[in-house]
Write a protein that holds these residues in place. Structure first.
Motif, mmCIF file in Angstrom:
data_model
loop_
_atom_site.group_PDB
_atom_site.id
_atom_site.type_symbol
_atom_site.label_atom_id
_atom_site.label_comp_id
_atom_site.label_asym_id
_atom_site.label_seq_id
_atom_site.Cartn_x
_atom_site.Cartn_y
_atom_site.Cartn_z
ATOM 1 N N ALA A 260 0.825 -1.207 0.000
ATOM 2 C CA ALA A 260 0.000 0.000 0.000
ATOM 3 C C ALA A 260 0.856 1.253 0.000
ATOM 4 C CB ALA A 260 -0.939 -0.007 1.203
ATOM 5 N N GLU A 261 2.027 1.228 0.682
ATOM 6 C CA GLU A 261 2.856 2.416 0.741
ATOM 7 C C GLU A 261 3.444 2.765 -0.624
ATOM 8 O OE1 GLU A 261 3.306 -0.235 2.644
ATOM 9 O OE2 GLU A 261 5.285 -1.111 2.337
ATOM 10 N N SER A 262 3.631 1.764 -1.495
ATOM 11 C CA SER A 262 4.139 2.066 -2.838
ATOM 12 C C SER A 262 3.069 2.772 -3.668
ATOM 13 C CB SER A 262 4.582 0.775 -3.542
ATOM 14 O OG SER A 262 5.728 0.230 -2.921
ATOM 15 N N TYR A 263 1.846 2.275 -3.592
ATOM 16 C CA TYR A 263 0.776 2.935 -4.340
ATOM 17 C C TYR A 263 0.510 4.330 -3.777
ATOM 18 C CZ TYR A 263 -3.667 3.757 -6.646
ATOM 19 O OH TYR A 263 -4.670 4.319 -7.398
ATOM 20 N N GLN A 264 0.563 4.468 -2.466
ATOM 21 C CA GLN A 264 0.363 5.774 -1.855
ATOM 22 C C GLN A 264 1.471 6.743 -2.286
ATOM 23 O OE1 GLN A 264 -0.410 5.571 2.292
ATOM 24 N NE2 GLN A 264 -0.468 7.781 2.587
ATOM 25 N N ALA A 265 2.699 6.264 -2.390
ATOM 26 C CA ALA A 265 3.802 7.122 -2.836
ATOM 27 C C ALA A 265 3.612 7.546 -4.285
ATOM 28 C CB ALA A 265 5.130 6.379 -2.668
#
Length: 276
Positions: A260-265
């Motif tokens: 999720a943190e990659s998509y959020q970034a």
């Protein structure tokens, strides 16, 4: 400049915001890395398919994950907002809404350490994510929250409002409160209106039909209808245009990233370039 790469003006805007590496061996140029990352998410391709002119795909992925996990993209977005606020270029009539993003099969995998992959929800359309976002009157993202696609909008309203944080360039606390909030009927609830009133934030949110019927049925005990400015409400479409601009990035219109943190970034990076 090739297609999907940073222009000179965009690079000059982003260059001072990037972290400086003064130790260790010489690494791949930050502009080249950013061009590769932007190319990857604009086209929605796999990391291994990024052209070799941007360097090793492993280097691009490693740099992107490092910046995603240490909050570099988030700090860059805050710095860009601080610049705009100091110059008086933020119109604090804020619109809030959400959009659903289909999750590709690559975004789904086996459980890790007994935990499900975060920010994914199963609905009628399959596995999806949802971006809850607040933007200024010019359609530039101020803050957003990533959840599963089956999450109700009104449950994330306060989280989206608390994600708004424009720091000051000089002394002083960051700007947290908008001057006015525009939302659709999905945010029409007593709890949300009370939360806004307690913080002195004016709002324009239409009342749902069932709420009108219940208030009319109770007569004088139902209270007065909430104030609604029809002309001001027409400005809420800027958040729809904001989502349209974000989804021009194929890697955002469809979620391919498992963490999720990659998509959020990726959403943060696209938001940052909208400020540039």
């Amino acid at each position: 400049m090739r297609r999907h790469e940073l222009s000179d003006a965009e690079w000059e805007f982003l260059r001072p915001l990037l972290p400086q590496s003064l130790r260790g061996r010489k690494r791949l140029d930050d502009r080249t890395v950013l061009n590769g990352i932007v190319w990857k998410f604009r086209t929605g391709t796999a990391w291994r398919a990024v052209p070799e002119r941007y360097g090793s795909w492993h280097t691009l992925h490693t740099r992107f994950r490092r910046w995603a996990l240490d909050g570099t993209f988030e700090r860059m977005l805050r710095a860009a907002q601080a610049r705009a606020d100091a110059a008086g270029k933020i119109d604090w009539v804020v619109s809030v809404d959400s959009t659903v993003v289909r999750a590709h099969q690559h975004a789904v995998g086996a459980r890790k350490r007994g935990l499900r992959i975060p920010a994914l929800g199963r609905s009628r359309g399959g596995l999806t994510s949802k971006i809850h976002l607040a933007c200024d009157a010019l359609g530039r993202p101020l803050g957003f929250v990533l959840t599963g696609g089956n999450t109700n909008d009104c449950t994330q309203f306060t989280a989206v409002m608390e994600a708004i944080r424009a720091p000051r360039l000089g002394p002083g606390r960051p700007r947290l409160r908008p001057a006015h909030v525009l939302g659709d009927k999905g945010y029409s609830s007593r709890a949300i209106r009370t939360w806004l009133r307690r913080r002195g934030i004016a709002h324009t949110i239409p009342e749902r039909a069932d709420q009108k019927r219940n208030r009319a049925r109770r007569g004088s005990r139902g209270g007065r209808p909430p104030r609604f400015d029809e002309q001001l409400y027409k400005q809420r479409n800027v958040v729809e245009r904001c989502f349209n601009r974000l989804k021009q990035w194929r890697g955002i219109a469809t979620r391919y990233d498992r963490p999720a943190e990659s998509y959020q970034a990726a959403v943060t990076l696209a938001s940052l370039l909208m400020w540039a």
